[in-house]
Scaffold this motif. Sequence first.
Motif, mmCIF file in Angstrom:
data_model
loop_
_atom_site.group_PDB
_atom_site.id
_atom_site.type_symbol
_atom_site.label_atom_id
_atom_site.label_comp_id
_atom_site.label_asym_id
_atom_site.label_seq_id
_atom_site.Cartn_x
_atom_site.Cartn_y
_atom_site.Cartn_z
ATOM 1 N N ILE A 88 0.828 -1.206 0.000
ATOM 2 C CA ILE A 88 0.000 0.000 0.000
ATOM 3 C C ILE A 88 0.861 1.254 0.000
ATOM 4 C CG2 ILE A 88 -1.961 -1.108 1.096
ATOM 5 C CD1 ILE A 88 -1.078 0.096 3.730
ATOM 6 N N ASN A 90 1.107 3.843 1.962
ATOM 7 C CA ASN A 90 1.781 4.280 3.175
ATOM 8 C C ASN A 90 2.593 3.171 3.817
ATOM 9 O OD1 ASN A 90 0.775 7.034 3.194
ATOM 10 N ND2 ASN A 90 -1.200 6.012 3.372
ATOM 11 N N ILE A 91 2.961 2.217 2.984
ATOM 12 C CA ILE A 91 3.900 1.162 3.324
ATOM 13 C C ILE A 91 3.359 0.192 4.359
ATOM 14 C CG2 ILE A 91 6.266 0.604 3.979
ATOM 15 C CD1 ILE A 91 6.937 3.571 3.142
ATOM 16 N N GLY A 92 2.982 0.722 5.540
ATOM 17 C CA GLY A 92 2.369 -0.143 6.535
ATOM 18 C C GLY A 92 3.286 -1.196 7.119
ATOM 19 N N LEU A 93 4.584 -0.872 7.267
ATOM 20 C CA LEU A 93 5.454 -1.792 8.000
ATOM 21 C C LEU A 93 5.058 -1.730 9.473
ATOM 22 C CD1 LEU A 93 8.986 -1.150 6.475
ATOM 23 C CD2 LEU A 93 7.347 -2.906 5.888
ATOM 24 N N ILE A 94 5.205 -2.850 10.159
ATOM 25 C CA ILE A 94 4.789 -2.881 11.557
ATOM 26 C C ILE A 94 5.925 -2.343 12.414
ATOM 27 C CG2 ILE A 94 3.977 -4.384 13.412
ATOM 28 C CD1 ILE A 94 2.799 -6.167 11.209
ATOM 29 N N PRO A 95 5.704 -1.200 13.108
ATOM 30 C CA PRO A 95 6.810 -0.458 13.704
ATOM 31 C C PRO A 95 7.558 -1.202 14.807
ATOM 32 C CG PRO A 95 4.693 0.531 14.278
ATOM 33 C CD PRO A 95 4.425 -0.489 13.237
ATOM 34 N N HIS A 96 6.888 -2.120 15.510
ATOM 35 C CA HIS A 96 7.587 -2.785 16.616
ATOM 36 C C HIS A 96 8.209 -4.107 16.202
ATOM 37 C CE1 HIS A 96 3.558 -4.532 16.697
ATOM 38 N NE2 HIS A 96 4.114 -5.592 17.253
ATOM 39 N N MET A 97 8.208 -4.391 14.903
ATOM 40 C CA MET A 97 8.907 -5.586 14.434
ATOM 41 C C MET A 97 10.089 -5.128 13.598
ATOM 42 S SD MET A 97 5.889 -8.098 13.205
ATOM 43 C CE MET A 97 4.478 -8.507 14.217
ATOM 44 N N ILE A 105 6.481 -11.967 7.781
ATOM 45 C CA ILE A 105 5.175 -12.095 8.451
ATOM 46 C C ILE A 105 4.337 -13.213 7.833
ATOM 47 C CG2 ILE A 105 2.920 -11.003 8.750
ATOM 48 C CD1 ILE A 105 4.337 -8.410 9.285
ATOM 49 N N VAL A 106 4.177 -13.155 6.510
ATOM 50 C CA VAL A 106 3.315 -14.167 5.885
ATOM 51 C C VAL A 106 3.910 -15.575 6.043
ATOM 52 C CG1 VAL A 106 2.064 -14.842 3.817
ATOM 53 C CG2 VAL A 106 2.386 -12.432 4.323
ATOM 54 N N ARG A 137 17.338 -4.064 11.654
ATOM 55 C CA ARG A 137 16.891 -2.714 11.995
ATOM 56 C C ARG A 137 15.378 -2.648 12.123
ATOM 57 N NH1 ARG A 137 20.437 1.762 8.921
ATOM 58 N NH2 ARG A 137 22.453 0.708 9.010
ATOM 59 N N TYR A 138 14.928 -1.499 12.651
ATOM 60 C CA TYR A 138 13.490 -1.272 12.765
ATOM 61 C C TYR A 138 13.052 -0.316 11.659
ATOM 62 C CZ TYR A 138 13.265 -3.806 17.105
ATOM 63 O OH TYR A 138 13.306 -4.806 18.033
ATOM 64 N N GLU A 141 14.063 3.298 11.368
ATOM 65 C CA GLU A 141 15.465 3.630 11.111
ATOM 66 C C GLU A 141 15.793 3.633 9.620
ATOM 67 O OE1 GLU A 141 17.305 1.762 15.183
ATOM 68 O OE2 GLU A 141 16.823 0.422 13.555
ATOM 69 N N ARG A 154 8.258 -7.739 1.114
ATOM 70 C CA ARG A 154 7.353 -8.400 2.047
ATOM 71 C C ARG A 154 6.205 -9.070 1.277
ATOM 72 N NH1 ARG A 154 4.208 -5.091 6.717
ATOM 73 N NH2 ARG A 154 3.332 -4.070 4.914
ATOM 74 N N ASN B 116 -2.906 2.231 8.415
ATOM 75 C CA ASN B 116 -2.181 1.600 7.302
ATOM 76 C C ASN B 116 -1.554 0.276 7.729
ATOM 77 O OD1 ASN B 116 -2.464 3.675 5.280
ATOM 78 N ND2 ASN B 116 -1.219 4.899 6.674
ATOM 79 N N VAL B 117 -1.079 0.259 8.993
ATOM 80 C CA VAL B 117 -0.476 -0.978 9.488
ATOM 81 C C VAL B 117 -1.550 -2.060 9.602
ATOM 82 C CG1 VAL B 117 0.774 -2.015 11.405
ATOM 83 C CG2 VAL B 117 1.313 0.307 10.704
ATOM 84 N N SER B 120 -2.473 -3.239 6.076
ATOM 85 C CA SER B 120 -1.511 -4.152 5.454
ATOM 86 C C SER B 120 -1.508 -5.490 6.185
ATOM 87 C CB SER B 120 -0.113 -3.526 5.393
ATOM 88 O OG SER B 120 0.428 -3.402 6.673
ATOM 89 N N PRO B 214 7.044 -2.612 23.330
ATOM 90 C CA PRO B 214 7.833 -3.170 22.235
ATOM 91 C C PRO B 214 8.777 -2.112 21.660
ATOM 92 C CG PRO B 214 5.538 -2.844 21.604
ATOM 93 C CD PRO B 214 5.618 -2.563 23.058
ATOM 94 N N GLN B 215 9.937 -2.603 21.290
ATOM 95 C CA GLN B 215 10.974 -1.761 20.717
ATOM 96 C C GLN B 215 10.547 -1.269 19.336
ATOM 97 O OE1 GLN B 215 14.334 -4.321 20.669
ATOM 98 N NE2 GLN B 215 15.753 -2.610 20.716
ATOM 99 N N THR B 216 10.854 -0.041 19.019
ATOM 100 C CA THR B 216 10.651 0.373 17.633
ATOM 101 C C THR B 216 11.949 0.863 17.027
ATOM 102 O OG1 THR B 216 9.977 2.553 18.361
ATOM 103 C CG2 THR B 216 8.229 0.976 17.887
ATOM 104 N N ASP B 218 16.607 0.552 17.741
ATOM 105 C CA ASP B 218 17.677 0.004 18.581
ATOM 106 C C ASP B 218 18.175 1.023 19.592
ATOM 107 O OD1 ASP B 218 17.914 -2.616 17.881
ATOM 108 O OD2 ASP B 218 19.020 -2.137 16.053
#
Lengths: 400, 218
Positions: A88, A90-97, A105-106, A137-138, A141, A154, B116-117, B120, B214-216, B218
Amino acid sequence: MAKEEPLLILKDVSKIYKGGNAAISNINLTINKGDFICLIGTSGSGKTTTMRTLNRMIEPTSGEIIYKGQNIHKIDPVKLRKKIGYVIQNIGLIPHMNIYENVTIVPKLLKWPENKKQAKARELIKLVELPENFLERYPAELSGGQQQRIGVIRALAADQDLILMDEPFGALDPITREGLQELVKSLQEDLKKTIVFVTHDMDEALKLATNIVVMDEGKIVQAASPQELLRHPANEFVRKLIGEERMLQARADVTTAAQIMLKDPVSITLGRSLRSAIQLMRERRVDTLLVTDDEDHLKGYIDLESLALDSSNRRATSVSDILNTKIFRITTTTLIRNSADRILKQGLKYVPVVDQNNKLCGIVTRSALVDMVYDIIWGEKNDTAAPTSPALKQGGAQDA
Amino acid sequence: MTGLSTWDQFWYYFAHNGFFVLQQFTRHFLISVYGVLFAAIVGIPLGILIARRKKLSDTVIGIANVIQTIPSLAMLSIIMLGLGLGVNTVIATVFLYSLLPIIKNTYAGMQGVDANVLDSGRGMGMTKFQILYLIELPLSFSVIMGGIRNALVIAIGITAIGAFVGAGGLGDIIIRGTNATNGGAIILAGALPTALMTIISDLLLGFIQRKLSPQTSD
């Protein structure tokens, strides 16, 4: 095996919201394996809605969607979505992973073993030219462009063969966007993925798509290849969406020899005498004659020089005796883009145009090419002028 | 005793009744924690539910707001009519007062998760439950914890009043002080540990919140 069946078929798909508001109505579309479909239109044209019906994020009100021969309404949406990549805007990466967890994920949902996930993540991160230590990295970053690269891989992690992309590069700067466009295009070509791509950027669609679907007010206005779209926009809306400037620029890209050739080339048959050839040249004031057999098949050419050479010993009597068979020819469907260079650089005055059966149809002259180049550089308002203007100079290039 | 300053009297009280104070301190703390714990067990799922069904949210938060406006002493009396004197009444009151901050924060935390999260996640084939525990709860954890901290602070205050219905706790010492002539020192012996408990438990929960968030990066 019989002809491969289409990957996706949309039959009369409509989505009508409460109050009779139709987001899309009667969408019919066939998507083959390996296609790169761009859905394009203004905001509210239903392009995103159409895309989201494909993985059942939106349930159509009526109509059916067949995925690999199966009605998707009968597939569990959760299972279906794991087989279809999803990217999508706005990317929608999960910030705490971290990136590794995000990419896998899948596979994790599909319960892949850890080593298989590791290998896949490494393979994918190489594919988008990011260093392997990025996996730890998160998302916060990474830059926007890097994040979207991750977003793209992904969607590939579980070997999905269909990928849906909703304006994935809309929020990126032009340079980053271009890099990602190339990446996606090469992924599609190398990995033979089928991509359904929503965009409002015509340049992007023309660059990436094998098929462009233009949508307006929930309906498909035109579905065609980029060349076809530029050459024959279905109506004023499509024309506007493409833009006048782009159509002019694109003309060289999509103009075929048949469109600008002169249809009355000066030619002579093999069996005729040299005397009649000279006579014809004088009549038409040309220095070369194209030579055909009795069924109009192009055999070669004769020119004034070889005639003059022969005039001293007078051994030749018919056209076939001095025939020069080395001739550069193009077919009616050749794109001018591909041959203009050669014609201009080699200083050919004209090139004969033949059909698939090598039958002579016409010639493309240097002046016709020059006219086209002028149009592109200085533009011209009257669309119909270009194809007819070379005709006015008929014979000009064939003149001695 | 009259020769001693309030402060000296305070230490004197501690020296002689230290064990009693500690006992009441523990009791006070446990009453508060139980109340908040029950409120969390009910409030967090309720917050998640109203985040899913927006229509319910106004009603649920409205009711919790009304509960909050009832003075705590009045609430204790009302509940006492049903549950009688004792600890249970206080735990029930603490439970009711803790609901609002916990429900409200859970709701706010869930609302705050980037749409968005979620989109997705759903698009990748997560079930509703997977979205909840892999995305929504981790991302709203610190906001929910904020609600629990808030609730615990309120709860400790309410438990102090709970001594009126015979639940014991540090409030019991305060009441003794108010009943005694020149009981200022005894009041302090109940009030200061209460304040200390509030501060310490808030700091402690804050620490847990930071550790478990949860860490976001490092």
